[in-house]
Design an enzyme around this catalytic site. Structure first.
Site, PDB file in Angstrom:
ATOM      1  N   SER A  24       0.836  -1.198   0.000  1.00  0.00           N
ATOM      2  CA  SER A  24       0.000   0.000   0.000  1.00  0.00           C
ATOM      3  C   SER A  24       0.876   1.255   0.000  1.00  0.00           C
ATOM      4  O   SER A  24       1.819   1.360  -0.776  1.00  0.00           O
ATOM      5  CB  SER A  24      -0.964  -0.043   1.201  1.00  0.00           C
ATOM      6  N   ASP A 138      -4.640  -4.442  -2.740  1.00  0.00           N
ATOM      7  CA  ASP A 138      -3.729  -4.026  -1.670  1.00  0.00           C
ATOM      8  C   ASP A 138      -3.135  -5.241  -0.944  1.00  0.00           C
ATOM      9  O   ASP A 138      -3.854  -6.122  -0.475  1.00  0.00           O
ATOM     10  CB  ASP A 138      -4.527  -3.161  -0.699  1.00  0.00           C
TER      11      ASP A 138
END
Length: 281
Positions: A24, A138
């Site tokens: 992320s 993610d």
């Protein structure tokens, strides 16, 4: 953004960063740092206004997410260029998750921006990246603090930056006019969210309750919290820098100076504890 403050303070203290692993935003900042353009990225961030941030959000009418994420990476690429990860002097790994194979995907070579776009695809917010038969999101879905991928050698320490810490955050008092701007900004975002989250529930059913978007993201936060705790307990990094999950929202990049400073403060808090008590337990 707190990662930037941590990196700068590590270097000021004389540490040499030997390897970076992240998912992320940890992947974004870590990858840009390893490419040698962290100063340029920071300079770009601190100039962003609320309107600039809003204009970088390429909204899409998709059930998979409401932001494509292409505009922001295009803007960054314009001033730092794309890079091949395998050419970095500092080894770098970006972590994503494949929804179909149900496995982590580790990017240690290839296009930096392709790897980062996969790694930041927060479910319900950013649309997944389709790559062949993979749907990538993610990396925090499976490994929000990927310290298990770091290759620690003798004489080195592992520094983990936890952006999901369940600790209070003392927000600065903002002038009334700034608060008004923030309210207007969040209303714009909520208007877009509502297009994707409509349901058949009656209005009274939502009284004093979280909306679907908030429920999904709070649930995601709780899962990340538990996974992060387990990673710290099992792999025992030497230094854990905790940033309150309430420090800022997903889209509040216009608060760069404040959050970078929070990273500095959190680093020194953890580093002082480390010097007094040794490695984290």
């Amino acid at each position: 953004m707190a990662h930037i403050g941590v990196i700068e303070e590590l270097e000021k203290e004389g540490f040499q960063i030997k390897e970076v692993v992240g998912c992320s935003m940890g992947a974004v900042v870590g990858g840009i740092y390893c490419s040698g353009y962290l100063a340029e990225y920071k300079h770009w961030l601190i100039k962003l206004s609320k309107l600039d941030v809003f204009m970088l959000l390429d909204f899409t009418f998709s059930a998979q997410g409401f932001v494509k994420g292409e505009k922001v990476f295009k803007a960054i690429e314009e001033f730092i260029g794309d890079h091949q990860i395998q050419n970095f002097k500092i080894p770098f790994t970006a972590v994503a998750a494949d929804l179909l194979s149900k496995k982590e995907v580790h990017y240690r070579s290839g296009s930096l921006f392709k790897a980062l776009r996969c790694s930041i695809a927060i479910p319900t917010v950013f649309t997944p990246v389709i790559n062949g038969k993979s749907q990538l999101v993610d990396g925090g879905v499976l490994n929000p603090l990927p310290i298990d991928l770091v290759k620690k050698e003798e004489g080195e320490i592992i520094v983990a930056v936890n952006l999901n810490a369940n600790i209070p955050y003392a927000k600065a008092t903002l002038p009334a006019e700034v608060n008004k701007e923030k309210v207007a900004y969040m209303k714009m975002l909520q208007a877009f969210r509502s297009q994707f989250l409509k349901s058949d529930n009656k209005p009274e059913d939502f009284t004093d309750k979280m909306g679907l978007f908030d429920i999904l993201n709070k649930s995601y936060d709780l899962t990340q919290d538990r996974l992060t705790e387990l990673m710290i307990q099992v792999h025992k990094p030497d230094l854990v820098i905790n940033i309150s999950r309430d420090a800022c929202g997903v889209f509040e990049f216009y608060r760069a100076n404040e959050i970078i400073e929070e990273g500095r403060i959190a680093f020194h808090r953890a580093h002082d504890h480390y010097r007094l008590h040794g490695a984290t337990t």
